[in-house]
Enzyme design. Structure first.
Site, PDB file in Angstrom:
ATOM      1  N   PHE A 411      30.164 -17.211 -62.155  1.00 38.81           N
ATOM      2  CA  PHE A 411      29.903 -18.006 -63.566  1.00 38.81           C
ATOM      3  C   PHE A 411      28.483 -18.169 -63.857  1.00 38.81           C
ATOM      4  CE2 PHE A 411      33.425 -20.002 -60.858  1.00 38.81           C
ATOM      5  CZ  PHE A 411      34.481 -19.271 -61.263  1.00 38.81           C
ATOM      6  N   CYS A 412      27.695 -17.253 -63.352  1.00 40.90           N
ATOM      7  CA  CYS A 412      26.242 -17.241 -63.600  1.00 40.90           C
ATOM      8  C   CYS A 412      25.540 -18.689 -63.050  1.00 40.90           C
ATOM      9  CB  CYS A 412      25.798 -17.020 -65.157  1.00 40.90           C
ATOM     10  SG  CYS A 412      26.111 -15.741 -65.774  1.00 40.90           S
TER      11      CYS A 412
END
Length: 822
Positions: A411-412
């Site tokens: 998720f970055c």
């Protein structure tokens, strides 16, 4: 028994969910990725644009004034006003963050190089925040990263600047209001401690001995989607956000909120665009910036139509969301999503396999006991009965099959991912060297997860969504008898201001499904002992449609079998349609008539239609149109086959405005190879020219499937794998060890095993979806969704010009150890 509070009344939830009827049976659980927009919002925006004339605000004062009004409305949404905060419109959170670091003055005096300030960031920040360090380094600022636990310990410590030296630089600390990884809410009431220097001890020694001015950059993108940011109570210097996270629309628009008293420190913006200067000489290094602060930062024409839509966004949200908690819609959303996530957490917490092994590994920083510390997000991985992890890609395929939308990966947020998965820096680098990249499907390396599963709730989600998700987990991944569970829904009773209503009791009865014990995922491959023959040839003229089965022989072309995956169906936006989106495609069954030189399309209940095979390119380009699309990231040049067949396909699939596209003969799409290897041309197939399926392996798999609801015979199960070359032999699984194959007079090279997705769970006769065989493939191969082998054509063994491959041809397989089996 789980006791929960129901926030939004059932009648109100019915009204809310009616705004999202387009979801159908899809369960959307990725609100942290993007909030969904309600139907009435788009309707009201459309009506507004149709009845009003909005011009460039540099031209039209009315439009400019309207934008200023909206600027005030957004500030009001955060309980502040233009006297305290300035709102700068940006393209999103990322640009807002970048704008701060580019403009931030780390040195109080330009000549005081020794006392340049520091950029301090939490290791668990989003990538877009971590990336700011590169620009800070360019400005000679010290860069400091702080671990999660250290950060929490330090910022909750009261501090006071005590040094007699007061000429320190300006320091900027960046942290999220809410983690986008797992929904943990970081303290906002500690901002005063930060500004008083509680982080001083994390700076270089000489900077610890002087007083620095501290500024707080709050990444609020994840937080404001479902929580109330009250800027009257907490006042960070800078706040970044994106509007689609809140309203679902518009994308490409965000904001930077700047505290008025901190405007002076954003003095180093270099670039200036249209609308940001009061005076300019193009032939002399001279320009004067706008006097109004936000106008200095909004380069060029604003995205004024998107900004104008924010008025409708606010109106719609305030109309459809009841003010249950503290008479505030965002507080209501916060409590609603929190209790949904808590319900899911409670149900998964006790989920165990038959042998007692916990089925879920959570990655949390709170236990859902305090809404001020946790948002409506749950992050975890699944664990098998033997304690090994189930890869998130395997889970993703099953979720897609059940029409459940979730987010998987890191998720970055590399820092949070690394911390929760207990990976060292060396582990992260080793994974990269092993081929893992951010956003890919490599979910396990050495049986360790490279990412996780994130479930996040929005105001439109319900307890029924929780039930659907839990039932999918129990049916597909947990080797246990599902328990009957009770959920008690109480009315919310926090304060007298809250509107009360009667609760009710809902019973959740999960399906009882028989699951096979997984004793060993190591596959024993038997030795070769008997002959192999090519039993059947199948081609799929239209990508993702039904097979054309060939009884005798078929020609080999430069891209694979002639006419195999030479056509595809595209939607009105040019994107290729597949069975994943429309299972009815499998019932379009093409036939190739070489004598009549036509392709005939058949579909149950419709009159067949035919299209020519041998129109010259000139004729096709004259009567059709050249178009472009994509297959597996490759740009494809194709020819539109006309309106008649397009209408026929649209009616058959019950989707408007579909087109049939034929791959252009001069399209040179090729198989991905290493630089020093010859590249093989590809049709519209996903990854290789040919796919080989061993019927013995299909039979072996069929015997492993224990789901009584799955009734496919051997032929129907074989059809699900959509192979070109169907072979018969006595041994199962041996094809996984082959290096190359000689079929009759033709040699093929093995290009690897075929990765599988939910497509194999579509009955190719009826279009119905099932859980099998994907679940059993995952069980038997240790989570590796591989079945069948890819081949590329090498040439004829005797160097002849023969290009016909015949059924019942004998097969010689060359194993990886160079032994030839017959």
């Amino acid at each position: 028994m789980t006791v929960l509070s129901q926030i939004i009344k059932p009648d109100d939830m019915i009204k809310i969910t009616s705004e999202f009827a387009r979801l159908g049976d899809r369960c959307y659980l990725d609100n942290a990725g993007a909030t969904l927009y309600p139907k009435s919002l788009i309707t009201s925006i459309n009506e507004d644009l149709l009845k009003n004339v909005y011009m460039n605000p540099h031209t039209d004062k009315n439009t400019k004034d309207y934008i200023e009004q909206i600027r005030c409305l957004i500030l009001k949404h955060f309980n502040t006003d233009p006297s305290t905060y300035t709102l700068i419109f940006t393209s999103g959170t990322t640009q807002a963050l970048k704008l701060v670091i580019e403009s931030f003055q780390f040195m109080k005096n330009e000549d005081d190089d020794l006392n340049c300030g520091s950029f301090v960031y939490l290791e668990d920040n989003h990538t877009s925040v971590v990336g700011l360090r590169e620009l800070a380094v360019d400005k000679d600022a010290e860069v400091v990263h702080i671990a999660h636990e250290d950060f929490l310990n330090v910022i909750n410590t009261k501090a006071k600047q005590t040094s007699k030296y007061t000429n320190g630089g300006n320091c900027l600390v960046a942290y999220p209001a809410q983690s986008n990884f797992n929904g943990f809410k970081y303290p906002l009431n500690c901002i005063e401690n930060i500004k008083n220097g509680c982080l001083n001890n994390h700076l270089k020694k000489h900077l610890c001995e002087i007083n620095s001015d501290w500024y707080v950059l709050l990444d609020a993108a994840a937080y404001v989607a479902t929580s109330k940011l009250d800027l009257a109570k907490v006042q960070p210097d800078f706040v970044s956000l994106s509007f689609y996270k809140i309203f679902g629309f518009p994308t490409g628009l965000g904001a930077l909120l700047v505290k008025k008293s901190s405007e002076n420190v954003l003095s180093q913006k270099r670039y200036f665009g249209g609308g940001t200067v009061d005076a300019l000489l193009s032939n002399e290094h001279y320009h004067i910036k706008r006097e109004i602060f936000h106008e200095r930062f909004e380069d060029g024409s604003l995205s004024f139509l998107s900004i104008i839509s924010l008025k409708q966004c606010l109106d719609t949200m305030y109309r459809i969301i009841p003010r249950i908690i503290h008479d505030d819609i965002m507080e209501t959303i916060s409590y609603h999503t929190f209790y949904l996530a808590k319900d899911l957490y409670c149900q998964l917490l006790d989920l165990r396999h038959r042998n007692g092994t916990k089925a879920i590994k959570f990655y949390l920083d709170s236990d859902f006991s305090d809404i001020t510390k946790q948002g409506g997000v749950l992050t975890f991985n699944l664990v098998r009965e033997d304690g090994t992890y189930i890869g998130f890609s395997e889970f993703q395929h099953m979720a897609d099959l059940f029409n459940i939308s979730v987010r998987t990966g890191c998720f970055c947020n590399s820092g949070s991912c690394q911390r929760h998965l207990h990976m060292s820096n060396k582990d992260m680098k080793d994974m990269y060297n092993a081929g893992h990249r951010c956003g890919d499907e490599v979910d396990l390396i050495n049986e360790k997860p490279t990412g996780a599963i994130r479930i996040s709730f929005g105001y439109y989600n319900t307890f029924e969504d929780v039930d659907k998700f839990v039932n999918m987990i129990c049916r597909c991944f947990v080797n246990a008898k599902a328990r009957k569970q009770k959920r008690i829904i109480n009315h919310f009773v926090e304060t007298p201001k809250i509107k009360h209503y009667n609760g009710n009791v809902n019973k959740i009865i999960n399906e009882q499904i028989y699951f096979k014990n997984v004793d060993d995922v190591l596959i024993n491959i038997p030795p070769m002992s008997t002959k192999i023959i090519l039993k059947e040839i199948c081609i799929f003229p239209i990508k993702s449609c039904g097979a054309f089965k060939i009884l005798s022989g078929w020609n080999i072309g430069p891209k694979g079998f002639e006419y195999d995956r030479e056509w595809m169906i595209v939607k009105d936006n040019g994107v290729c349609l597949t069975q994943k989106q429309n299972t009815r495609m499998c019932m379009i069954r093409p036939q190739i008539d070489l004598k009549q030189k036509v392709m005939i399309l058949n579909f149950p209940g419709k009159t067949p239609i035919s299209i020519p095979l041998e129109n010259s390119i000139n004729e096709v380009q004259k009567n059709g149109s050249l178009c472009h699309s994509k297959v597996c990231t490759d740009m494809i040049k194709g020819i539109d086959c006309g309106d008649e067949v397009a209408d026929w396909i649209s009616e058959a699939l019950e989707v408007s405005f579909l087109r049939l596209i034929r791959q252009s003969s001069n399209d040179n799409r090729s198989l991905k190879k290493k630089k020093d290897e010859d590249k093989k041309l590809l049709s519209l197939s996903n990854q290789a020219q040919y796919l080989l399926i061993n019927k013995a392996t299909v039979k072996w798999l069929s015997e492993k499937i224990k789901d009584p609801l799955f009734t496919d015979d051997l032929n129907h199960l074989t059809d699900r794998f959509r192979g070109n070359l169907i072979i018969e032999m006595e041994q199962e699984l041996l094809e996984r060890e082959w290096h190359s194959v000689i079929i009759g007079n033709h040699e093929f090279k093995v290009e690897g095993q075929c990765p599988r997705c939910q497509m194999v769970c579509i009955d190719q006769q009826t279009g119905e979806k099932t859980v099998e065989p994907l679940r059993t493939i995952a069980e038997q191969f240790g989570g590796k969704l591989r079945f069948g082998i890819y081949l590329s054509y090498v040439g004829t063994v005797n160097k002849s010009d023969d290009r016909t491959l015949k059924t019942y041809s004998p097969i010689k397989a060359i194993l990886n150890d160079d032994n030839i089996s017959r």
